[in-house]
Motif scaffolding. Structure first.
Motif, PDB file in Angstrom:
ATOM      1  N   GLY A 153      16.654 -14.459 -23.398  1.00 29.94           N
ATOM      2  CA  GLY A 153      17.781 -15.115 -22.771  1.00 29.94           C
ATOM      3  C   GLY A 153      18.286 -14.297 -21.599  1.00 29.94           C
ATOM      4  O   GLY A 153      17.858 -13.164 -21.381  1.00 29.94           O
ATOM      5  N   HIS A 154      19.195 -14.917 -20.850  1.00 33.43           N
ATOM      6  CA  HIS A 154      19.802 -14.259 -19.700  1.00 33.43           C
ATOM      7  C   HIS A 154      21.319 -14.287 -19.861  1.00 33.43           C
ATOM      8  O   HIS A 154      21.883 -15.316 -20.235  1.00 33.43           O
ATOM      9  CB  HIS A 154      19.408 -14.968 -18.403  1.00 33.43           C
ATOM     10  N   SER A 155      21.963 -13.176 -19.599  1.00 37.21           N
ATOM     11  CA  SER A 155      23.410 -13.030 -19.645  1.00 37.21           C
ATOM     12  C   SER A 155      23.934 -13.395 -21.039  1.00 37.21           C
ATOM     13  O   SER A 155      23.527 -12.768 -22.013  1.00 37.21           O
ATOM     14  CB  SER A 155      24.051 -13.868 -18.538  1.00 37.21           C
ATOM     15  N   LEU A 156      24.808 -14.383 -21.172  1.00 36.17           N
ATOM     16  CA  LEU A 156      25.334 -14.733 -22.485  1.00 36.17           C
ATOM     17  C   LEU A 156      24.220 -15.192 -23.420  1.00 36.17           C
ATOM     18  O   LEU A 156      24.261 -14.946 -24.626  1.00 36.17           O
ATOM     19  CB  LEU A 156      26.410 -15.809 -22.370  1.00 36.17           C
ATOM     20  N   GLY A 157      23.208 -15.841 -22.865  1.00 39.44           N
ATOM     21  CA  GLY A 157      22.051 -16.245 -23.668  1.00 39.44           C
ATOM     22  C   GLY A 157      21.270 -15.045 -24.165  1.00 39.44           C
ATOM     23  O   GLY A 157      20.693 -15.069 -25.251  1.00 39.44           O
ATOM     24  N   ALA A 158      21.268 -13.974 -23.389  1.00 39.70           N
ATOM     25  CA  ALA A 158      20.591 -12.747 -23.821  1.00 39.70           C
ATOM     26  C   ALA A 158      21.346 -12.103 -24.976  1.00 39.70           C
ATOM     27  O   ALA A 158      20.741 -11.610 -25.932  1.00 39.70           O
ATOM     28  CB  ALA A 158      20.479 -11.765 -22.651  1.00 39.70           C
ATOM     29  N   GLY A 159      22.674 -12.110 -24.892  1.00 37.03           N
ATOM     30  CA  GLY A 159      23.469 -11.580 -25.992  1.00 37.03           C
ATOM     31  C   GLY A 159      23.224 -12.365 -27.272  1.00 37.03           C
ATOM     32  O   GLY A 159      23.051 -11.793 -28.349  1.00 37.03           O
ATOM     33  N   THR A 160      23.180 -13.681 -27.147  1.00 35.33           N
ATOM     34  CA  THR A 160      22.916 -14.539 -28.302  1.00 35.33           C
ATOM     35  C   THR A 160      21.510 -14.305 -28.834  1.00 35.33           C
ATOM     36  O   THR A 160      21.300 -14.230 -30.051  1.00 35.33           O
ATOM     37  CB  THR A 160      23.113 -16.018 -27.915  1.00 35.33           C
ATOM     38  N   ALA A 161      20.521 -14.165 -27.958  1.00 39.92           N
ATOM     39  CA  ALA A 161      19.144 -13.925 -28.384  1.00 39.92           C
ATOM     40  C   ALA A 161      19.027 -12.600 -29.134  1.00 39.92           C
ATOM     41  O   ALA A 161      18.325 -12.517 -30.151  1.00 39.92           O
ATOM     42  CB  ALA A 161      18.207 -13.940 -27.175  1.00 39.92           C
ATOM     43  N   CYS A 162      19.702 -11.582 -28.654  1.00 38.73           N
ATOM     44  CA  CYS A 162      19.643 -10.283 -29.332  1.00 38.73           C
ATOM     45  C   CYS A 162      20.283 -10.356 -30.721  1.00 38.73           C
ATOM     46  O   CYS A 162      19.745  -9.813 -31.688  1.00 38.73           O
ATOM     47  CB  CYS A 162      20.320  -9.214 -28.484  1.00 38.73           C
ATOM     48  N   LEU A 163      21.418 -11.031 -30.831  1.00 37.53           N
ATOM     49  CA  LEU A 163      22.053 -11.195 -32.136  1.00 37.53           C
ATOM     50  C   LEU A 163      21.184 -12.046 -33.060  1.00 37.53           C
ATOM     51  O   LEU A 163      21.081 -11.763 -34.259  1.00 37.53           O
ATOM     52  CB  LEU A 163      23.439 -11.808 -31.977  1.00 37.53           C
ATOM     53  N   PRO A 214      27.207  -6.213 -23.454  1.00 36.94           N
ATOM     54  CA  PRO A 214      27.335  -5.468 -24.708  1.00 36.94           C
ATOM     55  C   PRO A 214      27.896  -6.388 -25.795  1.00 36.94           C
ATOM     56  O   PRO A 214      28.991  -6.911 -25.655  1.00 36.94           O
ATOM     57  CB  PRO A 214      28.302  -4.333 -24.370  1.00 36.94           C
ATOM     58  N   VAL A 215      27.121  -6.603 -26.856  1.00 39.88           N
ATOM     59  CA  VAL A 215      27.540  -7.542 -27.901  1.00 39.88           C
ATOM     60  C   VAL A 215      27.675  -6.905 -29.274  1.00 39.88           C
ATOM     61  O   VAL A 215      28.218  -7.517 -30.184  1.00 39.88           O
ATOM     62  CB  VAL A 215      26.585  -8.761 -27.992  1.00 39.88           C
ATOM     63  N   ILE A 216      27.152  -5.678 -29.457  1.00 41.19           N
ATOM     64  CA  ILE A 216      27.295  -4.972 -30.725  1.00 41.19           C
ATOM     65  C   ILE A 216      27.638  -3.517 -30.432  1.00 41.19           C
ATOM     66  O   ILE A 216      27.507  -3.051 -29.301  1.00 41.19           O
ATOM     67  CB  ILE A 216      26.019  -5.048 -31.605  1.00 41.19           C
ATOM     68  N   GLY A 217      28.064  -2.807 -31.459  1.00 38.50           N
ATOM     69  CA  GLY A 217      28.429  -1.406 -31.310  1.00 38.50           C
ATOM     70  C   GLY A 217      27.224  -0.505 -31.101  1.00 38.50           C
ATOM     71  O   GLY A 217      26.074  -0.899 -31.288  1.00 38.50           O
TER      72      GLY A 217
END
Length: 122
Positions: free
Chosen positions: A58-68, A90-93
């Motif tokens: 994903g890209h940007s917010l989609g990248a954060g969602t993909a990583c989670l 940054p979406v996690i600690g």
């Protein structure tokens, strides 16, 4: 408004290695996707013994969602998954991010501010 609040919530109670706090809005999206595709992927790949892995991106917010989503699929469901994020915010600690290093790759342009923006450095 939820994205601007940057509220951290537990990603899942079943994630191994300790609690993972994640960006609320993206964790909602990732949990929704994991609930929809996780059982199907588990049925397709887990019993077969085939050496397949899933890639999410994903890209940007989609990248954060993909990583989670990658964390949920790997840690909760046991599916071999890798994630490729482009301009991932940054979406996690930090501790959780270091645990995910073997299967998540985040690509950042050297002048992009979004992947570096967090409550701590604002």
């Amino acid at each position: 408004l939820t994205d601007a609040m940057c509220r951290a919530v537990p990603l899942s109670p079943r994630v191994r290695g300790g609690e993972v706090l994640a960006h609320e809005a993206m964790s909602v999206a990732a949990r929704h996707l994991a609930a929809r595709v996780g059982p199907l992927l588990r049925d397709l790949f887990t019993p077969s013994g085939r050496p397949y892995s899933i890639a999410v991106t994903g890209h940007s917010l989609g990248a954060g969602t993909a990583c989670l989503l990658a964390v949920l699929l790997r840690e909760d469901i046991g599916i071999d998954v890798v994630a490729f994020g482009f301009a991932t915010p940054p979406v996690i600690g930090k501790d959780a991010a270091l645990r995910c290093k073997p299967y998540i790759l985040s690509v950042v342009h050297h002048t992009d501010v979004i992947p570096r923006a967090s409550l701590r450095n604002l």
